[in-house]
Scaffold this motif. Structure first.
Motif, PDB file in Angstrom:
ATOM      1  N   LYS A 115       0.030 -41.967  20.163  1.00 28.04           N
ATOM      2  CA  LYS A 115      -0.757 -41.228  19.160  1.00 28.04           C
ATOM      3  C   LYS A 115       0.168 -40.476  18.194  1.00 28.04           C
ATOM      4  O   LYS A 115      -0.259 -40.052  17.134  1.00 28.04           O
ATOM      5  CB  LYS A 115      -1.670 -40.214  19.869  1.00 28.04           C
ATOM      6  N   LEU A 116       1.413 -40.290  18.602  1.00 28.01           N
ATOM      7  CA  LEU A 116       2.338 -39.506  17.765  1.00 28.01           C
ATOM      8  C   LEU A 116       3.087 -40.368  16.745  1.00 28.01           C
ATOM      9  O   LEU A 116       3.853 -39.862  15.934  1.00 28.01           O
ATOM     10  CB  LEU A 116       3.352 -38.781  18.659  1.00 28.01           C
ATOM     11  N   VAL A 117       2.881 -41.695  16.839  1.00 24.70           N
ATOM     12  CA  VAL A 117       3.530 -42.610  15.889  1.00 24.70           C
ATOM     13  C   VAL A 117       2.609 -42.772  14.676  1.00 24.70           C
ATOM     14  O   VAL A 117       1.417 -43.036  14.862  1.00 24.70           O
ATOM     15  CB  VAL A 117       3.758 -43.996  16.547  1.00 24.70           C
ATOM     16  N   PRO A 118       3.025 -42.599  13.434  1.00 25.63           N
ATOM     17  CA  PRO A 118       4.393 -42.371  12.985  1.00 25.63           C
ATOM     18  C   PRO A 118       4.682 -40.901  12.603  1.00 25.63           C
ATOM     19  O   PRO A 118       5.767 -40.622  12.156  1.00 25.63           O
ATOM     20  CB  PRO A 118       4.461 -43.241  11.730  1.00 25.63           C
ATOM     21  N   HIS A 119       3.675 -39.993  12.804  1.00 23.51           N
ATOM     22  CA  HIS A 119       3.854 -38.637  12.260  1.00 23.51           C
ATOM     23  C   HIS A 119       4.994 -37.887  12.933  1.00 23.51           C
ATOM     24  O   HIS A 119       5.753 -37.170  12.294  1.00 23.51           O
ATOM     25  CB  HIS A 119       2.546 -37.846  12.388  1.00 23.51           C
ATOM     26  N   VAL A 120       5.089 -38.025  14.262  1.00 30.06           N
ATOM     27  CA  VAL A 120       6.133 -37.289  14.987  1.00 30.06           C
ATOM     28  C   VAL A 120       7.245 -38.239  15.456  1.00 30.06           C
ATOM     29  O   VAL A 120       8.409 -37.856  15.538  1.00 30.06           O
ATOM     30  CB  VAL A 120       5.501 -36.550  16.201  1.00 30.06           C
ATOM     31  N   LEU A 121       6.856 -39.452  15.767  1.00 28.89           N
ATOM     32  CA  LEU A 121       7.838 -40.449  16.224  1.00 28.89           C
ATOM     33  C   LEU A 121       7.841 -41.619  15.249  1.00 28.89           C
ATOM     34  O   LEU A 121       6.781 -42.154  14.931  1.00 28.89           O
ATOM     35  CB  LEU A 121       7.411 -41.011  17.576  1.00 28.89           C
ATOM     36  N   ASP A 122       9.006 -41.998  14.789  1.00 30.56           N
ATOM     37  CA  ASP A 122       9.047 -43.152  13.879  1.00 30.56           C
ATOM     38  C   ASP A 122      10.406 -43.834  14.017  1.00 30.56           C
ATOM     39  O   ASP A 122      11.309 -43.323  14.669  1.00 30.56           O
ATOM     40  CB  ASP A 122       8.810 -42.691  12.434  1.00 30.56           C
ATOM     41  N   ARG A 123      10.533 -44.982  13.363  1.00 30.88           N
ATOM     42  CA  ARG A 123      11.831 -45.656  13.385  1.00 30.88           C
ATOM     43  C   ARG A 123      12.848 -44.806  12.652  1.00 30.88           C
ATOM     44  O   ARG A 123      12.506 -44.075  11.717  1.00 30.88           O
ATOM     45  CB  ARG A 123      11.755 -46.989  12.651  1.00 30.88           C
ATOM     46  N   GLU A 124      14.098 -44.967  13.088  1.00 31.64           N
ATOM     47  CA  GLU A 124      15.184 -44.326  12.372  1.00 31.64           C
ATOM     48  C   GLU A 124      15.685 -45.375  11.394  1.00 31.64           C
ATOM     49  O   GLU A 124      15.983 -46.506  11.808  1.00 31.64           O
ATOM     50  CB  GLU A 124      16.279 -43.990  13.384  1.00 31.64           C
ATOM     51  N   SER A 125      15.753 -45.063  10.101  1.00 30.56           N
ATOM     52  CA  SER A 125      16.232 -46.077   9.152  1.00 30.56           C
ATOM     53  C   SER A 125      17.674 -46.443   9.493  1.00 30.56           C
ATOM     54  O   SER A 125      18.514 -45.566   9.616  1.00 30.56           O
ATOM     55  CB  SER A 125      16.195 -45.532   7.739  1.00 30.56           C
ATOM     56  N   VAL A 395      11.521 -56.558  26.640  1.00 30.07           N
ATOM     57  CA  VAL A 395      11.231 -55.737  27.830  1.00 30.07           C
ATOM     58  C   VAL A 395      10.924 -54.295  27.459  1.00 30.07           C
ATOM     59  O   VAL A 395      10.415 -53.524  28.256  1.00 30.07           O
ATOM     60  CB  VAL A 395      12.396 -55.785  28.845  1.00 30.07           C
ATOM     61  N   ARG A 396      11.264 -53.927  26.227  1.00 31.89           N
ATOM     62  CA  ARG A 396      10.973 -52.567  25.757  1.00 31.89           C
ATOM     63  C   ARG A 396      10.662 -52.630  24.267  1.00 31.89           C
ATOM     64  O   ARG A 396      10.893 -53.656  23.626  1.00 31.89           O
ATOM     65  CB  ARG A 396      12.183 -51.667  25.996  1.00 31.89           C
ATOM     66  N   SER A 397      10.141 -51.523  23.753  1.00 28.55           N
ATOM     67  CA  SER A 397       9.864 -51.480  22.314  1.00 28.55           C
ATOM     68  C   SER A 397      11.178 -51.344  21.561  1.00 28.55           C
ATOM     69  O   SER A 397      12.238 -51.174  22.165  1.00 28.55           O
ATOM     70  CB  SER A 397       8.987 -50.259  22.005  1.00 28.55           C
ATOM     71  N   LEU A 398      11.095 -51.388  20.236  1.00 29.35           N
ATOM     72  CA  LEU A 398      12.257 -50.992  19.433  1.00 29.35           C
ATOM     73  C   LEU A 398      12.366 -49.469  19.560  1.00 29.35           C
ATOM     74  O   LEU A 398      11.469 -48.820  20.104  1.00 29.35           O
ATOM     75  CB  LEU A 398      12.039 -51.393  17.975  1.00 29.35           C
ATOM     76  N   GLY A 399      13.450 -48.890  19.041  1.00 28.12           N
ATOM     77  CA  GLY A 399      13.655 -47.448  19.210  1.00 28.12           C
ATOM     78  C   GLY A 399      12.787 -46.610  18.280  1.00 28.12           C
ATOM     79  O   GLY A 399      12.542 -46.979  17.135  1.00 28.12           O
ATOM     80  N   TYR A 400      12.304 -45.476  18.796  1.00 27.59           N
ATOM     81  CA  TYR A 400      11.598 -44.480  17.979  1.00 27.59           C
ATOM     82  C   TYR A 400      12.400 -43.186  18.068  1.00 27.59           C
ATOM     83  O   TYR A 400      12.972 -42.887  19.115  1.00 27.59           O
ATOM     84  CB  TYR A 400      10.198 -44.227  18.537  1.00 27.59           C
ATOM     85  N   LYS A 401      12.417 -42.421  16.956  1.00 31.37           N
ATOM     86  CA  LYS A 401      13.160 -41.154  16.984  1.00 31.37           C
ATOM     87  C   LYS A 401      12.202 -39.992  16.737  1.00 31.37           C
ATOM     88  O   LYS A 401      11.326 -40.088  15.855  1.00 31.37           O
ATOM     89  CB  LYS A 401      14.229 -41.190  15.895  1.00 31.37           C
ATOM     90  N   ILE A 418      15.802 -40.154  21.041  1.00 33.11           N
ATOM     91  CA  ILE A 418      15.355 -41.556  20.932  1.00 33.11           C
ATOM     92  C   ILE A 418      14.406 -41.841  22.100  1.00 33.11           C
ATOM     93  O   ILE A 418      14.722 -41.542  23.260  1.00 33.11           O
ATOM     94  CB  ILE A 418      16.560 -42.533  20.965  1.00 33.11           C
ATOM     95  N   VAL A 419      13.253 -42.399  21.766  1.00 32.22           N
ATOM     96  CA  VAL A 419      12.225 -42.674  22.782  1.00 32.22           C
ATOM     97  C   VAL A 419      11.871 -44.165  22.717  1.00 32.22           C
ATOM     98  O   VAL A 419      11.760 -44.726  21.624  1.00 32.22           O
ATOM     99  CB  VAL A 419      10.952 -41.833  22.490  1.00 32.22           C
ATOM    100  N   LEU A 420      11.736 -44.793  23.879  1.00 35.69           N
ATOM    101  CA  LEU A 420      11.348 -46.212  23.913  1.00 35.69           C
ATOM    102  C   LEU A 420      10.196 -46.410  24.881  1.00 35.69           C
ATOM    103  O   LEU A 420      10.092 -45.685  25.874  1.00 35.69           O
ATOM    104  CB  LEU A 420      12.523 -47.085  24.361  1.00 35.69           C
ATOM    105  N   PHE A 421       9.343 -47.380  24.589  1.00 38.66           N
ATOM    106  CA  PHE A 421       8.254 -47.703  25.515  1.00 38.66           C
ATOM    107  C   PHE A 421       8.791 -48.747  26.500  1.00 38.66           C
ATOM    108  O   PHE A 421       9.262 -49.809  26.074  1.00 38.66           O
ATOM    109  CB  PHE A 421       7.049 -48.312  24.792  1.00 38.66           C
ATOM    110  N   ASN A 422       8.685 -48.441  27.777  1.00 37.57           N
ATOM    111  CA  ASN A 422       9.153 -49.395  28.784  1.00 37.57           C
ATOM    112  C   ASN A 422       8.002 -50.346  29.138  1.00 37.57           C
ATOM    113  O   ASN A 422       7.164 -50.054  29.987  1.00 37.57           O
ATOM    114  CB  ASN A 422       9.628 -48.631  30.017  1.00 37.57           C
TER     115      ASN A 422
END
Ligand code: HEM
Length: 528
Positions: A115-125, A395-401, A418-422
């Motif tokens: 629920k926090l994507v993309p306002h709080v968690l998003d890709r790092e350019s 096996v995991r998502s791409l990275g979110y920061k 850095i947070v990833l979905f396992n």
């Protein structure tokens, strides 16, 4: 004399200043920062797990190496075991060198975080040289979520999405036919390589058009010894991908990321040179593409996206859209031989669904196979889903920061983490799946006893998440699933094959991206 003395003194002070700065830099990034982070998360040890053998500089490398890498396993096994071993912790904190990350394992926590994507968690350019560039730096998968990004994604998804995916069926079949035409009975083939080549050629044709095939330029690839080799586009991508993965493990590059960024050192210079050449060839292909059906030309024709950006997005899709499907195909062909009863059931369904006037020919497949025919094959859908659950290509998502610190239930995640979905952990969660280690396609059939959780409840919607969820979910889901199904049907009908019993009996075998295993198949009969 005194001038000499003051020069030497200045030189010594300068040297000491730089040496001290270096020590402080290394100590901060490799000892103090990881230690502080670990300390922070240790406050939540009820929720978040850690490996026991953390050491400065290498972080969890020792644990990874002892338990996984040295035993022929890979990072995916580690992520899967997080669902089983670490007391079923909701998350895991791991670090390697100066990189540290939080893996979210639990489905309820995944729901909160998504629920926090993309306002709080998003890709790092990402803006690097070398590997970053061939992966489409600034392309769809690596840009932050903005209005312009949403427009790009919307237009791309429209051209490759669910309503359009079926027009690619003849392309899927054409490239399968080409691949199988090179098979000889009795031959042992490396199916992982064959599948990669087929799916790469498919995505090239979809992106650049059918007229581009003959124009595919050869690429000049510079070897380590400075000699130049002429290779095809796919070989070049694989070589650069290998070189850059290798460079990312070089301790000097880990200690000083700027070396990669500014192409300092022979290896980094060579990687940048090869990436530049690859980029030049792709740009040339885009420029030559005349086929108005190609995704590149369709997106360009909307006039809504800047040409350079279309090119970058096309690069991202070239990268994201081929290995995921080829790995899924290998895993499916492997499971068919491991579970003959599932193979029998699937063959029966395929034969019954495709029978026209009592018989069909492989040559007619492109005409017979369409979205409606695929939708009727319920067991195929169950089988394909179970392959993606049991052995997810990613096996995991791409990275979110984390753009700001935030709380997921009790767990405080600091800013910049850095947070990833396992995905592996969610798909092996014993609260969600009955006997998760077993391959059981029926668990996706509502009439099966395996359909519910062990407690007899409906499964959590995030328990099955090979494409992840939310704003940044995979935009290639529809085309990826369709391609996977068609390739699987084609190979089941076109060849009889066998897989070595020793491989079938090895419980560690997986064909996820980065897995060390390849699928070797003995071709018994070719039916085309
Ligand atoms: C079985 C096939 C596939 C699987 C399992 C898969 C899985 C994934 C996963 C797990 C992600 C990361 C999402 C996240 O970080 O939350 C992703 C991202 C992505 N995938 Fe796929 N994928 C598949 C096929 C494809 C295909 C065929 C295409 C293109 C034609 C594609 C294009 C992309 C792109 C562009 C992204 C980046 C999305 C973003 O960051 O916004 N994928 N995929």
């Amino acid at each position: 004399m005194s001038l000499m003395y003051s020069l030497v003194r200045t030189a010594i002070y300068t040297f000491l200043f730089f040496a001290l700065s270096l020590v402080i830099y290394l100590a901060f990034w490799f000892v103090i920062r990881p230690y502080k982070k670990r300390k922070h998360f240790q406050r939540y040890s009820e929720t978040i797990g850690f490996s026991s053998s953390f050491i400065p500089f290498l972080g969890d490398y020792k644990h990874l190496n002892e338990v996984y890498l040295s035993k022929g396993k890979f990072i995916g096994h580690f992520l899967r075991d997080l669902a089983v071993d670490f007391g079923k912790k909701k998350a895991f904190f791991g670090s390697l060198g100066m990189d540290d990350m939080v893996f979210i394992n639990d489905v309820d926590y995944l729901t909160e975080v998504s629920k926090l994507v993309p306002h709080v968690l998003d890709r790092e350019s990402i803006d690097t040289t070398g590997f970053g560039r061939i992966g489409g730096t600034g392309g769809l998968g690596q840009s932050k979520t903005t209005k312009y990004w949403a427009l790009r994604r919307q237009i791309f998804t429209k051209t490759i999405g669910v309503n359009h995916a079926s027009r690619f069926i003849p392309i899927f079949i054409k490239h399968c036919e080409k691949g199988v035409s090179e098979f000889e009975e009795g031959q042992v083939i490396n199916m992982s390589e064959v599948a990669n080549t087929i799916s790469f050629e498919i995505i090239c044709e979809i992106l650049y058009g059918c007229d581009i095939r003959d124009k595919l330029e050869k690429v000049r690839y510079t070897n380590k010894d400075g000699t130049v080799e002429i290779v095809n586009l796919y070989q070049c991508l694989m070589k650069i991908s290998h070189d850059c993965s290798f460079a990312s493990l070089n301790p000097l590059n880990i200690l000083f990321p700027l070396l990669v960024h500014y192409s300092i050192g022979a290896e980094n210079r060579r990687n940048t040179k090869n990436s530049d050449e690859f980029e030049r060839v792709i740009k040339d292909i885009c420029a030559k593409s005349q086929d108005s059906n190609s995704v590149y030309n369709q997106v360009l024709a909307t006039g809504e996206i800047d040409k350079e950006m279309v090119y970058k997005d096309v690069m991202t899709i070239l990268f994201a859209g081929h290995e995921t499907t080829s790995k899924s195909l290998c895993s499916a062909l492997f499971q068919l031989k491991k579970h003959p009863e599932a193979e029998k059931k699937l063959r029966k369904e395929i034969n019954e669904s495709l029978l026209q006037n009592g018989k069909y020919s492989l040559k007619d497949l492109a005409k017979i196979l369409n979205t409606e025919a695929l939708d009727k094959m319920d067991y195929l859908t169950c089988f394909v889903k179970e392959v993606l659950r049991h052995d997810p290509p990613a096996v995991r998502s791409l990275g979110y920061k984390a753009k700001a610190s935030f709380k997921v239930k009790d767990l405080l995640i600091p800013k910049n983490q850095i947070v990833l979905f396992n995905l592996y952990a969610a798909q092996y969660d014993e609260k969600q799946w009955i006997e998760p280690m077993k391959f059981i396609p029926e668990r996706f059939d509502p009439s099966s006893e395996y359909f519910l959780t062990p407690n007899g409840k409906q499964r959590h919607p995030f328990a099955f998440c090979p494409f992840t969820f939310g704003t940044r979910t995979c935009p290639g889901r529809a085309i990826g699933l369709m391609e996977f199904k068609i390739l699987l049907i084609y190979f089941m009908l076109a060849i009889d094959y066998e897989v070595d019993q020793e491989i079938l009996d090895n419980p560690d075998v997986t064909y996820s991206i980065m897995s060390p295993f390849t699928l070797d198949m003995k071709i018994k009969k070719v039916h085309v």
